[in-house]
Design an enzyme around this catalytic site. Structure first.
Site, PDB file in Angstrom:
ATOM      1  N   THR A  62      15.411  42.929  48.211  1.00 57.60           N
ATOM      2  CA  THR A  62      14.550  41.768  48.050  1.00 57.60           C
ATOM      3  C   THR A  62      14.459  41.402  46.572  1.00 57.60           C
ATOM      4  O   THR A  62      15.159  41.977  45.726  1.00 57.60           O
ATOM      5  CB  THR A  62      13.166  42.019  48.683  1.00 57.60           C
ATOM      6  OG1 THR A  62      12.416  40.796  48.677  1.00 57.60           O
ATOM      7  CG2 THR A  62      12.392  43.104  47.966  1.00 57.60           C
ATOM      8  N   LYS A  66      18.755  40.373  44.930  1.00 54.35           N
ATOM      9  CA  LYS A  66      19.684  39.923  45.967  1.00 54.35           C
ATOM     10  C   LYS A  66      21.028  39.460  45.415  1.00 54.35           C
ATOM     11  O   LYS A  66      22.064  39.664  46.056  1.00 54.35           O
ATOM     12  CB  LYS A  66      19.050  38.812  46.812  1.00 54.35           C
ATOM     13  CG  LYS A  66      17.910  39.285  47.701  1.00 54.35           C
ATOM     14  CD  LYS A  66      17.432  38.168  48.614  1.00 54.35           C
ATOM     15  CE  LYS A  66      16.317  38.648  49.522  1.00 54.35           C
ATOM     16  NZ  LYS A  66      15.916  37.612  50.499  1.00 54.35           N
ATOM     17  N   ALA A 132      16.834  30.804  49.168  1.00 54.03           N
ATOM     18  CA  ALA A 132      16.548  30.754  50.611  1.00 54.03           C
ATOM     19  C   ALA A 132      17.213  29.541  51.252  1.00 54.03           C
ATOM     20  O   ALA A 132      17.801  29.634  52.333  1.00 54.03           O
ATOM     21  CB  ALA A 132      15.041  30.723  50.845  1.00 54.03           C
ATOM     22  N   VAL A 155      17.876  16.739  42.150  1.00 48.19           N
ATOM     23  CA  VAL A 155      18.918  16.314  43.088  1.00 48.19           C
ATOM     24  C   VAL A 155      20.251  16.948  42.709  1.00 48.19           C
ATOM     25  O   VAL A 155      21.046  17.318  43.588  1.00 48.19           O
ATOM     26  CB  VAL A 155      19.035  14.777  43.098  1.00 48.19           C
ATOM     27  CG1 VAL A 155      20.133  14.342  44.068  1.00 48.19           C
ATOM     28  CG2 VAL A 155      17.715  14.147  43.506  1.00 48.19           C
ATOM     29  N   GLY A 245       7.258  31.343  59.176  1.00 46.56           N
ATOM     30  CA  GLY A 245       8.391  32.183  58.832  1.00 46.56           C
ATOM     31  C   GLY A 245       8.439  33.554  59.477  1.00 46.56           C
ATOM     32  O   GLY A 245       9.344  34.341  59.171  1.00 46.56           O
TER      33      GLY A 245
END
Length: 280
Positions: A62, A66, A132, A155, A245
């Site tokens: 975690t 990662k 994620a 963006v 979640g």
């Protein structure tokens, strides 16, 4: 002899993985134990070597390791390599092999929530462009979803995430600003919130307004503490089906458990023990 598994991270005391996996080992009558290990950034390489040396059979990874752990593994699964992050490590024939079960855990949760034929053809918008979001985006494409767009404050970062994919269908994806996304929410069947907005201390915040949202839209937030974020509350007020979640957390854990043991665990039991701990 009892096998040892665990999770590494910093911080690590908050992790619910030990509770969930030790409960599953007990249910499956597997002689194993799962422990949390606090590993600082500067100690990651030596920690991985040490875990292999003492025969730890597998572990989860975690924050903040990662991405950083990849150079210290012997092999990395193709999807995890494309995502650029590993959350599950398996000791196989003396080698540590890395996988990413976060994205596929979310896809499993989504398909369990939306039990419809051709769900892969639904139009999806992912909010966020961090780690994620990347795992979920790549996993959705790998599972055959063909209409997946991203919205992010930057963006350009969303565009970079899209361009990094090797899947042909990524050419159909668009990157939008949050403002443009807000104006076009009525185009989407599935909305996925992947940012940290809504977690403490920002519990009363939402990453975007939902005025243009259709009530038929399925709305997901990968946060599970709090149990219902402001984002989900706003979606529920619009009449949407909402999903937090917890199921993503449960299914990413279930895929990891299966990689370690070749057994698919009782996910209802995993979910129950997590919800009980959260006070749900």
């Amino acid at each position: 002899m009892e096998k040892v598994y665990g999770v590494i991270g910093d911080p690590i005391g908050h992790s619910l993985s030990p509770l969930m996996h030790n409960h599953s080992f007990a249910i499956e009558n597997i002689q194993a134990a799962y422990h949390p290990f606090l590993v600082k950034k500067e100690d990651l390489e030596s920690a991985v070597r040490g875990m292999k040396a003492i025969g730890i059979q597998g572990f989860n990874v975690t924050i903040p390791h990662k991405e950083a752990i990849i150079p210290y593994l012997d092999e990395v699964d193709a999807l995890a390599a494309e995502i650029g992050a590993v959350n599950t490590v398996v000791l196989r024939n003396g080698a540590y092999v890395g996988y990413n079960t976060d994205g596929i855990g979310f896809v499993k949760a989504l398909k369990q929530a939306i039990r419809e034929v051709n769900v892969e053809q639904k139009k999806v918008l992912i909010i966020g462009a961090g780690g994620a979001a990347k795992g979920i985006y790549y996993s959705l494409l790998a599972e055959g979803f063909t209409n997946v767009d991203l919205a992010n404050r930057s963006v350009e970062r969303a565009r970079q995430l899209i361009s990094g994919s090797t899947h042909a269908s990524s050419s159909l994806s668009n990157a939008y600003s949050m403002e443009d996304a807000e104006e076009n929410l009525n185009q989407y069947d599935i909305l996925i919130q992947t940012t940290s907005v809504g977690m403490s201390p920002r519990r009363e915040e939402s990453p975007l307004t939902l005025e243009k949202l259709n009530r038929q839209t399925h709305v997901f937030d990968i946060i599970y503490n709090p149990y219902e974020t402001k984002f989900l509350t706003l979606a529920k007020e619009k009449g949407c089906s909402i999903h937090n979640g917890i199921d993503m957390f449960v299914y990413q854990g279930a895929f990891a458990f299966q990689l370690w043991t070749e057994i698919w665990p009782n996910t209802d039991e995993m979910r129950k023990v997590v919800i009980n701990r959260l006070g749900g």
